[in-house]
Scaffold this motif. Structure first.
Motif, PDB file in Angstrom:
ATOM      1  N   SER A 297      -9.873  -9.143  13.305  1.00  0.00           N
ATOM      2  CA  SER A 297     -10.357  -8.612  14.580  1.00  0.00           C
ATOM      3  C   SER A 297      -9.471  -9.059  15.740  1.00  0.00           C
ATOM      4  CB  SER A 297     -11.800  -9.058  14.823  1.00  0.00           C
ATOM      5  OG  SER A 297     -11.894 -10.473  14.868  1.00  0.00           O
ATOM      6  N   HIS A 298      -8.545  -9.985  15.465  1.00  0.00           N
ATOM      7  CA  HIS A 298      -7.675 -10.523  16.510  1.00  0.00           C
ATOM      8  C   HIS A 298      -6.190 -10.246  16.265  1.00  0.00           C
ATOM      9  CE1 HIS A 298     -11.204 -12.687  17.880  1.00  0.00           C
ATOM     10  NE2 HIS A 298     -11.325 -13.244  16.696  1.00  0.00           N
ATOM     11  N   HIS A 299      -5.823  -9.919  15.021  1.00  0.00           N
ATOM     12  CA  HIS A 299      -4.403  -9.769  14.680  1.00  0.00           C
ATOM     13  C   HIS A 299      -4.210  -8.540  13.790  1.00  0.00           C
ATOM     14  CE1 HIS A 299      -3.747 -13.883  16.160  1.00  0.00           C
ATOM     15  NE2 HIS A 299      -4.849 -14.193  15.514  1.00  0.00           N
ATOM     16  N   ALA A 300      -3.043  -7.898  13.915  1.00  0.00           N
ATOM     17  CA  ALA A 300      -2.744  -6.717  13.099  1.00  0.00           C
ATOM     18  C   ALA A 300      -2.465  -7.087  11.648  1.00  0.00           C
ATOM     19  CB  ALA A 300      -1.555  -5.961  13.682  1.00  0.00           C
ATOM     20  N   VAL A 301      -1.785  -8.214  11.437  1.00  0.00           N
ATOM     21  CA  VAL A 301      -1.449  -8.685  10.087  1.00  0.00           C
ATOM     22  C   VAL A 301      -1.821 -10.160   9.988  1.00  0.00           C
ATOM     23  CG1 VAL A 301       0.379  -8.999   8.376  1.00  0.00           C
ATOM     24  CG2 VAL A 301       0.470  -7.050   9.949  1.00  0.00           C
TER      25      VAL A 301
ATOM     26  N   VAL B  28      -3.089 -10.940   1.921  1.00  0.00           N
ATOM     27  CA  VAL B  28      -2.517 -10.506   3.191  1.00  0.00           C
ATOM     28  C   VAL B  28      -3.427  -9.412   3.733  1.00  0.00           C
ATOM     29  CG1 VAL B  28      -0.528  -9.504   4.367  1.00  0.00           C
ATOM     30  CG2 VAL B  28      -0.191 -11.028   2.397  1.00  0.00           C
ATOM     31  N   GLY B  29      -3.843  -9.558   4.997  1.00  0.00           N
ATOM     32  CA  GLY B  29      -4.756  -8.597   5.597  1.00  0.00           C
ATOM     33  C   GLY B  29      -4.075  -7.720   6.631  1.00  0.00           C
ATOM     34  N   PHE B  30      -4.541  -6.478   6.732  1.00  0.00           N
ATOM     35  CA  PHE B  30      -4.018  -5.515   7.699  1.00  0.00           C
ATOM     36  C   PHE B  30      -5.194  -4.897   8.447  1.00  0.00           C
ATOM     37  CE2 PHE B  30      -1.061  -5.785   4.188  1.00  0.00           C
ATOM     38  CZ  PHE B  30       0.156  -5.926   4.820  1.00  0.00           C
TER      39      PHE B  30
ATOM     40  N   ARG C 251       5.880  -5.233   2.613  1.00  0.00           N
ATOM     41  CA  ARG C 251       6.740  -6.249   3.229  1.00  0.00           C
ATOM     42  C   ARG C 251       7.297  -5.808   4.566  1.00  0.00           C
ATOM     43  NH1 ARG C 251      10.312  -8.222  -2.026  1.00  0.00           N
ATOM     44  NH2 ARG C 251       8.589  -9.177  -3.196  1.00  0.00           N
ATOM     45  N   ARG C 252       7.649  -4.537   4.685  1.00  0.00           N
ATOM     46  CA  ARG C 252       8.212  -4.074   5.946  1.00  0.00           C
ATOM     47  C   ARG C 252       7.192  -4.160   7.072  1.00  0.00           C
ATOM     48  NH1 ARG C 252      11.835   1.302   4.436  1.00  0.00           N
ATOM     49  NH2 ARG C 252      13.316   0.238   3.038  1.00  0.00           N
ATOM     50  N   LEU C 253       5.938  -3.870   6.762  1.00  0.00           N
ATOM     51  CA  LEU C 253       4.896  -3.980   7.785  1.00  0.00           C
ATOM     52  C   LEU C 253       4.705  -5.428   8.209  1.00  0.00           C
ATOM     53  CD1 LEU C 253       2.084  -1.528   6.617  1.00  0.00           C
ATOM     54  CD2 LEU C 253       3.823  -1.192   8.368  1.00  0.00           C
ATOM     55  N   VAL C 254       4.715  -6.334   7.233  1.00  0.00           N
ATOM     56  CA  VAL C 254       4.555  -7.752   7.549  1.00  0.00           C
ATOM     57  C   VAL C 254       5.705  -8.224   8.434  1.00  0.00           C
ATOM     58  CG1 VAL C 254       4.455 -10.080   6.583  1.00  0.00           C
ATOM     59  CG2 VAL C 254       3.247  -8.209   5.449  1.00  0.00           C
ATOM     60  N   ALA C 255       6.903  -7.715   8.168  1.00  0.00           N
ATOM     61  CA  ALA C 255       8.067  -8.112   8.960  1.00  0.00           C
ATOM     62  C   ALA C 255       8.061  -7.473  10.339  1.00  0.00           C
ATOM     63  CB  ALA C 255       9.344  -7.732   8.215  1.00  0.00           C
ATOM     64  N   ARG C 256       7.490  -6.280  10.459  1.00  0.00           N
ATOM     65  CA  ARG C 256       7.538  -5.534  11.714  1.00  0.00           C
ATOM     66  C   ARG C 256       6.538  -6.049  12.734  1.00  0.00           C
ATOM     67  NH1 ARG C 256       6.312   0.371  10.648  1.00  0.00           N
ATOM     68  NH2 ARG C 256       8.122   0.061   9.280  1.00  0.00           N
ATOM     69  N   TYR C 257       5.381  -6.480  12.256  1.00  0.00           N
ATOM     70  CA  TYR C 257       4.333  -6.920  13.165  1.00  0.00           C
ATOM     71  C   TYR C 257       4.239  -8.448  13.170  1.00  0.00           C
ATOM     72  CZ  TYR C 257       2.915  -2.060  13.258  1.00  0.00           C
ATOM     73  OH  TYR C 257       2.908  -0.695  13.406  1.00  0.00           O
TER      74      TYR C 257
END
Length: 208
Positions: A126-130, A143-145, A163-169
Motif C-alpha cells: 500500500s506504500h510501495h510499487a515493488v 517479491v510483491g508488486f 527482473r526488469r520491473l524490479v530494476a525500473r522501480y
C-alpha cells in the motif's frame, strides 16, 4: 470487503538444475512435498492464492486451493509449444487475480518462506510499487508488486521474469527474521538444507 494482495505461486518450471530422482517440487519435506509445503504457508496467510503449474502438479495444487485458482500450463518442452518461461507464468497468475490490490510472486520451490513474511510484504504494497523480503540484508522472496503495475505484469514473457520491473522501480526491502526467504530448492544440497530447516518449524498465521 476491500481487495487484498494475492499470492501467485509459480510451479510450472522444468527444475533442470535438480539432479536427484524426480522433480524437485515432488520431493518429500516431512509429511508433505516441497510444493505442498509452499502452498500450506501461502494458504495460511488467508490471502487469495493462485497456483500456476503444469498437469503434473495440478492435483497437488487443487488439494490446497480451489480448482478455479489453479492455472495449468503446458509442460516445458511440449512439442509444438513455444517456451513460455517464468514471465508468462507471472502474467497468467496476475491475470487470473486481476481484481487483487497487488501480487506476491512466490516460487513453488521455496517451502520455508513463512506466512507472516508474506503478510509483511503484502502490507507494504500500500506504500510501495515493488516490495521484497530480505534476510540479514540479502534480497529474497516473495517479491510483491502493487496494482499500478498490472498492465506491465500481464505483458511479461520469457525467462527473465519480473527482473526488469524490479530494476525500473524503487524496490523496498522488508527485513524479516526468516532465512526461508533465501532458500529455494534448486539442487539436492538445497533440499537437504530445507529438510534440516523444516525440523521443528511451524506455520505462523496472522492477518493483514
Amino acid at each position: 470487503m476491500a481487495a487484498q494482495p494475492a499470492v501467485i505461486v509459480l510451479a510450472a518450471g522444468r527444475g533442470s538444475r535438480f539432479l536427484g530422482t524426480g522433480h524437485k517440487l515432488a520431493q518429500r519435506l516431512g509429511s508433505a512435498t516441497v510444493l505442498a509445503a509452499t502452498l500450506r504457508h501461502a494458504v495460511a496467510t488467508h490471502l487469495p492464492v493462485v497456483v500456476v503449474t503444469t498437469e503434473a502438479f495440478a492435483e497437488t495444487a487443487r488439494d490446497h486451493v480451489a480448482a478455479r485458482d489453479v492455472i495449468v500450463l503446458p509442460e516445458p518442452g511440449t512439442p509444438g509449444m513455444p517456451s513460455l518461461g517464468m514471465g508468462y507464468s507471472i502474467s497468467a497468475g496476475v491475470s487470473a487475480a486481476s481484481d487483487a490490490s497487488g501480487w506476491l510472486i512466490l516460487p513453488g520451490d521455496m517451502p520455508m518462506v513463512r506466512s507472516d513474511t508474506m503478510l509483511e510484504v503484502a502490507r507494504e504494497l500500500s506504500h510501495h510499487a515493488v516490495v521484497f523480503a530480505q534476510h540479514r540484508g540479502l534480497r529474497g522472496h516473495p517479491v510483491g508488486f502493487s496494482s499500478e503495475l498490472y498492465s506491465e505484469l500481464v505483458e511479461l514473457r520469457g525467462d527473465e521474469g519480473a527482473r526488469r520491473l524490479v530494476a525500473r522501480y524503487a524496490a523496498f526491502g522488508v527485513e524479516v527474521d526468516d532465512p526461508g526467504t533465501l532458500l529455494d530448492v534448486d539442487t539436492v544440497a538445497d533440499l537437504e538444507s530445507a529438510r534440516l530447516a523444516h525440523q521443528g518449524s511451524a506455520v505462523p498465521v496472522q492477518r493483514v
